[in-house]
Design a protein around this motif. Structure first.
Motif, PDB file in Angstrom:
ATOM      1  N   TYR A 417       0.846  -1.204   0.000  1.00 38.88           N
ATOM      2  CA  TYR A 417       0.000   0.000   0.000  1.00 38.88           C
ATOM      3  C   TYR A 417       0.875   1.245   0.000  1.00 38.88           C
ATOM      4  CZ  TYR A 417      -2.501   3.855   2.257  1.00 38.88           C
ATOM      5  OH  TYR A 417      -3.005   5.084   2.583  1.00 38.88           O
ATOM      6  N   SER A 418       0.538   2.157  -0.883  1.00 39.61           N
ATOM      7  CA  SER A 418       1.267   3.415  -0.977  1.00 39.61           C
ATOM      8  C   SER A 418       0.276   4.563  -0.847  1.00 39.61           C
ATOM      9  CB  SER A 418       2.006   3.504  -2.323  1.00 39.61           C
ATOM     10  OG  SER A 418       2.653   4.760  -2.446  1.00 39.61           O
ATOM     11  N   PRO A 419       0.372   5.374   0.213  1.00 36.63           N
ATOM     12  CA  PRO A 419      -0.595   6.460   0.403  1.00 36.63           C
ATOM     13  C   PRO A 419      -0.497   7.501  -0.711  1.00 36.63           C
ATOM     14  CG  PRO A 419       1.229   6.671   1.943  1.00 36.63           C
ATOM     15  CD  PRO A 419       1.411   5.361   1.253  1.00 36.63           C
ATOM     16  N   GLY A 420      -1.618   8.193  -0.923  1.00 36.93           N
ATOM     17  CA  GLY A 420      -1.670   9.270  -1.897  1.00 36.93           C
ATOM     18  C   GLY A 420      -2.350   8.918  -3.190  1.00 36.93           C
ATOM     19  N   HIS A 421      -2.648   7.634  -3.411  1.00 37.33           N
ATOM     20  CA  HIS A 421      -3.280   7.224  -4.665  1.00 37.33           C
ATOM     21  C   HIS A 421      -4.799   7.123  -4.540  1.00 37.33           C
ATOM     22  CE1 HIS A 421       0.570   6.347  -6.601  1.00 37.33           C
ATOM     23  NE2 HIS A 421       0.948   5.753  -5.478  1.00 37.33           N
ATOM     24  N   ASP A 422      -5.304   6.905  -3.320  1.00 39.77           N
ATOM     25  CA  ASP A 422      -6.743   6.737  -3.101  1.00 39.77           C
ATOM     26  C   ASP A 422      -7.094   7.457  -1.794  1.00 39.77           C
ATOM     27  OD1 ASP A 422      -9.348   5.922  -2.573  1.00 39.77           O
ATOM     28  OD2 ASP A 422      -9.045   3.887  -3.319  1.00 39.77           O
ATOM     29  N   GLN A 423      -7.764   8.593  -1.920  1.00 41.65           N
ATOM     30  CA  GLN A 423      -8.067   9.388  -0.730  1.00 41.65           C
ATOM     31  C   GLN A 423      -8.975   8.646   0.247  1.00 41.65           C
ATOM     32  OE1 GLN A 423      -9.609  13.177  -1.990  1.00 41.65           O
ATOM     33  NE2 GLN A 423      -7.651  13.873  -2.852  1.00 41.65           N
ATOM     34  N   GLU A 424      -9.933   7.899  -0.287  1.00 40.40           N
ATOM     35  CA  GLU A 424     -10.836   7.138   0.586  1.00 40.40           C
ATOM     36  C   GLU A 424     -10.064   6.090   1.380  1.00 40.40           C
ATOM     37  OE1 GLU A 424     -14.699   6.856   0.944  1.00 40.40           O
ATOM     38  OE2 GLU A 424     -13.969   8.920   0.845  1.00 40.40           O
ATOM     39  N   LEU A 425      -9.163   5.387   0.719  1.00 38.84           N
ATOM     40  CA  LEU A 425      -8.363   4.372   1.410  1.00 38.84           C
ATOM     41  C   LEU A 425      -7.418   5.020   2.410  1.00 38.84           C
ATOM     42  CD1 LEU A 425      -7.576   1.462   1.803  1.00 38.84           C
ATOM     43  CD2 LEU A 425      -6.015   1.655  -0.156  1.00 38.84           C
ATOM     44  N   ASP A 426      -6.853   6.167   2.055  1.00 29.85           N
ATOM     45  CA  ASP A 426      -5.976   6.875   2.990  1.00 29.85           C
ATOM     46  C   ASP A 426      -6.750   7.240   4.257  1.00 29.85           C
ATOM     47  OD1 ASP A 426      -4.017   6.654   1.116  1.00 29.85           O
ATOM     48  OD2 ASP A 426      -4.184   8.732   0.395  1.00 29.85           O
ATOM     49  N   LEU A 427      -7.985   7.713   4.089  1.00 28.46           N
ATOM     50  CA  LEU A 427      -8.806   8.072   5.240  1.00 28.46           C
ATOM     51  C   LEU A 427      -9.157   6.830   6.060  1.00 28.46           C
ATOM     52  CD1 LEU A 427     -10.417  10.214   6.808  1.00 28.46           C
ATOM     53  CD2 LEU A 427     -12.320   9.825   5.220  1.00 28.46           C
ATOM     54  N   ALA A 428      -9.479   5.727   5.380  1.00 25.18           N
ATOM     55  CA  ALA A 428      -9.817   4.496   6.083  1.00 25.18           C
ATOM     56  C   ALA A 428      -8.634   3.978   6.892  1.00 25.18           C
ATOM     57  CB  ALA A 428     -10.287   3.445   5.089  1.00 25.18           C
ATOM     58  N   VAL A 429      -7.422   4.064   6.328  1.00 28.88           N
ATOM     59  CA  VAL A 429      -6.229   3.609   7.050  1.00 28.88           C
ATOM     60  C   VAL A 429      -5.977   4.488   8.259  1.00 28.88           C
ATOM     61  CG1 VAL A 429      -3.728   3.328   6.875  1.00 28.88           C
ATOM     62  CG2 VAL A 429      -5.209   2.557   5.015  1.00 28.88           C
ATOM     63  N   ARG A 430      -6.164   5.790   8.103  1.00 32.55           N
ATOM     64  CA  ARG A 430      -5.908   6.712   9.221  1.00 32.55           C
ATOM     65  C   ARG A 430      -6.915   6.516  10.356  1.00 32.55           C
ATOM     66  NH1 ARG A 430      -7.672  11.912  10.435  1.00 32.55           N
ATOM     67  NH2 ARG A 430      -8.767  12.088   8.439  1.00 32.55           N
ATOM     68  N   LEU A 431      -8.191   6.243  10.003  1.00 32.83           N
ATOM     69  CA  LEU A 431      -9.233   6.118  11.030  1.00 32.83           C
ATOM     70  C   LEU A 431      -9.383   4.701  11.578  1.00 32.83           C
ATOM     71  CD1 LEU A 431     -12.126   8.293   9.501  1.00 32.83           C
ATOM     72  CD2 LEU A 431     -10.406   8.959  11.189  1.00 32.83           C
ATOM     73  N   HIS A 432      -8.714   3.738  10.975  1.00 35.68           N
ATOM     74  CA  HIS A 432      -8.938   2.341  11.349  1.00 35.68           C
ATOM     75  C   HIS A 432      -8.708   2.055  12.832  1.00 35.68           C
ATOM     76  CE1 HIS A 432      -8.106  -2.084  11.447  1.00 35.68           C
ATOM     77  NE2 HIS A 432      -9.219  -2.064  10.736  1.00 35.68           N
ATOM     78  N   PRO A 433      -7.645   2.531  13.457  1.00 37.11           N
ATOM     79  CA  PRO A 433      -7.481   2.261  14.898  1.00 37.11           C
ATOM     80  C   PRO A 433      -8.642   2.791  15.735  1.00 37.11           C
ATOM     81  CG  PRO A 433      -5.423   3.034  13.943  1.00 37.11           C
ATOM     82  CD  PRO A 433      -6.468   3.236  12.899  1.00 37.11           C
ATOM     83  N   ASP A 434      -9.143   3.984  15.420  1.00 38.86           N
ATOM     84  CA  ASP A 434     -10.273   4.537  16.172  1.00 38.86           C
ATOM     85  C   ASP A 434     -11.558   3.746  15.897  1.00 38.86           C
ATOM     86  OD1 ASP A 434      -8.664   6.531  17.242  1.00 38.86           O
ATOM     87  OD2 ASP A 434      -9.094   7.923  15.587  1.00 38.86           O
ATOM     88  N   MET A 435     -11.711   3.251  14.681  1.00 40.39           N
ATOM     89  CA  MET A 435     -12.893   2.463  14.348  1.00 40.39           C
ATOM     90  C   MET A 435     -12.896   1.139  15.109  1.00 40.39           C
ATOM     91  SD  MET A 435     -12.815   3.225  10.229  1.00 40.39           S
ATOM     92  CE  MET A 435     -14.278   2.299   9.819  1.00 40.39           C
ATOM     93  N   ILE A 436     -11.749   0.492  15.180  1.00 41.90           N
ATOM     94  CA  ILE A 436     -11.660  -0.773  15.916  1.00 41.90           C
ATOM     95  C   ILE A 436     -11.891  -0.539  17.398  1.00 41.90           C
ATOM     96  CG2 ILE A 436     -10.116  -2.646  16.563  1.00 41.90           C
ATOM     97  CD1 ILE A 436     -11.218  -2.804  13.733  1.00 41.90           C
ATOM     98  N   HIS A 437     -11.391   0.564  17.916  1.00 45.10           N
ATOM     99  CA  HIS A 437     -11.606   0.885  19.334  1.00 45.10           C
ATOM    100  C   HIS A 437     -13.092   1.084  19.619  1.00 45.10           C
ATOM    101  CE1 HIS A 437     -10.912   2.540  23.323  1.00 45.10           C
ATOM    102  NE2 HIS A 437     -11.666   3.582  22.999  1.00 45.10           N
ATOM    103  N   LEU A 438     -13.817   1.672  18.679  1.00 48.89           N
ATOM    104  CA  LEU A 438     -15.250   1.880  18.863  1.00 48.89           C
ATOM    105  C   LEU A 438     -15.994   0.553  18.934  1.00 48.89           C
ATOM    106  CD1 LEU A 438     -17.719   3.919  18.808  1.00 48.89           C
ATOM    107  CD2 LEU A 438     -17.780   3.475  16.356  1.00 48.89           C
TER     108      LEU A 438
END
Length: 462
Positions: A417-438
């Motif tokens: 995975y290389s950031p910067g190619h898919d904004q939606e995926l970049d956002l999902a990767v950034r929020l994933h720890p908080d989503m799992i915590h929820l």
């Protein structure tokens, strides 16, 4: 003349009796018994002669079918010692209650020969079996009375619609699969993925007046552990537990499910909001399969006779909201996925008759993610009717980001995975720890509905 009329008016009709002629596996066959389906009979051994059952109480059995002049009965007790020729006596018809100002007449009896079991507020805090006998060694039941198990169903057009959200205390359910009061959901899970713990959390934290727990066909060891370790004293105080473990006869396992449902209906008719937890619907269907195959019904889908699929909606449809302004029954039925197969015939049938399903994932459980709720494979069909639109939008956005991350998870783990190619995926990767915590939560940490919704919106807007 008056004495003769009085004597004739006080006589009791003679009940027909039959005799036992055959025992084949789980089924008893009797002749001379002229009673309708569902009637309860008692089988008495002769008082003379050497017999292992001499001096013991009679065997109770229920009429489950007939062929010609032969009645098929399913016992609810141990049949060891029964022999050919035993007397089969239908249980006496209960007396009609006399009207105000009129004397009681013994001959005025109801036509209900079905099962009558204890019902009342005295059941709260108690553990009983399928016969209504106390199992908790706290003495006999008090403040109870006998009521028939067969109740007239509520007209679907008369029921109050599901419009009020119900706080279960479980954050993943409150935010992503919001439950409505009066809803019926299935809890689909394999073995050992934490369904009993999840049921215990809902029993302790759900906003309900009465909790009715039906432990149907499960291991006997789990009954005490569920009550002491999972339900706890606080949960048991407002609960009624009906236990019919795996070693009980199939008729008793089915009877336990109907008894738990009847208890929930009793408290609903009093205007209370009831949470019904039944573990499990699959064991109920298996008990019906044993009975149906024993009396000669042909197997259909994977060994399940057609009557199994007819019995499921008859049981499930008894729960739900009552008449407008009255109480409700919110029900959770666990459904075992044999070998984690979601296409199991019982699981497939249950999905079609329930108002939603919550799927527990073995993969999440093995990763230490509890409760192991697979959000992508779960749905609440009434969520859009019980929560505001902004929560629906937040939950939908949460699902989109979670699905986006899971689809690319293998690439992320491989380092491709290389950031910067898919904004939606970049956002999902950034929020994933908080989503799992929820989605994760400890079994001793309740999460109120309003607090969970705030956390959901905070994660999405981060």
């Amino acid at each position: 003349m008056n004495d003769l009329q009085s004597f004739a008016g006080n006589t009791v009709p003679i009940e027909s009796q039959g005799k036992l002629v055959r025992v084949a596996g789980l089924v008893l066959e009797a002749t001379g018994v002229k009673v309708p389906m569902g009637s309860v009979c008692e089988i008495h051994m002769p008082s003379s002669g050497a017999n292992p059952r001499r001096g013991l109480r009679p065997v109770t059995a229920e009429v489950v079918g007939f062929s010609g002049d032969r009645a098929y009965l399913m016992p609810t007790d141990e049949v060891q010692g029964l022999s050919s020729g035993a007397r089969v006596v239908p249980r006496a018809l209960p007396l009609l209650s006399p009207k105000l100002g009129q004397p009681a007449h013994p001959w005025r009896r109801t036509e209900d020969r079905g099962l009558h079991l204890p019902m009342g507020n005295g059941l709260l805090g108690r553990v009983v079996d399928s016969h209504g006998h106390a199992l908790d060694r706290r003495g006999p039941l008090e403040d109870v009375h006998s009521e028939p198990m067969v109740r007239r169903p509520i007209n679907a057009m008369d029921r109050d619609p599901v419009r009020t959200p119900l706080d279960t205390g479980v954050r993943a359910i409150n935010t992503m699969l919001t439950v409505g009061r009066g809803q019926r959901l299935g809890l689909f899970a394999g073995t050992g993925v934490g369904k009993s713990v999840l049921l215990g959390m809902m029993a302790r934290y759900t906003q309900a007046d009465v909790i009715v727990v039906g432990l149907i066909g499960e291991r006997g060891r789990e009954v005490k552990e569920f009550i002491e370790d999972i339900l706890g004293d606080d949960g048991l105080a407002r609960s009624v537990v009906v236990a019919a473990p795996a070693d009980a006869p199939p008729l008793l396992r089915m009877q336990g499910a109907h008894y738990a449902t009847a208890i929930a209906e009793f408290f609903r008719d009093q205007g209370r909001h009831v949470l019904l937890l039944m573990d499990s619907l699959t064991r109920y269907a298996m008990a019906q399969r044993e009975i149906a195959l024993a009396i000669g019904e042909p197997p259909a889908t994977k060994g399940y006779p057609p009557s199994c699929f007819a019995k499921l909606p008859q049981l499930v449809e008894r729960s739900g909201n009552g008449l407008p302004g009255e109480g409700s029954i919110t029900a959770f039925y666990t459904v075992l996925s044999e070998g984690d197969d979601q296409q199991d015939p019982i699981a497939d049938a249950a999905r079609g008759i329930l108002d939603g399903h919550i799927t527990l994932s073995r993969e999440l459980a093995e990763a230490g993610h509890y409760p192991a709720i697979d959000i992508e494979r779960s749905i609440s069909r009434v969520m859009t009717n019980v929560v505001p639109q902004n929560q629906v939008d937040s939950a939908r956005r949460f699902r989109q980001l979670l699905a986006k991350y899971n689809k690319a998870r293998d690439l992320i783990q491989l380092g491709a995975y290389s950031p910067g190619h898919d904004q939606e995926l970049d956002l999902a990767v950034r929020l994933h720890p908080d989503m799992i915590h929820l989605l994760q939560q400890g079994m001793h940490s309740p999460s109120p509905l309003a607090e969970g919704v705030k956390q959901l919106q905070a994660v999405i807007q981060a």
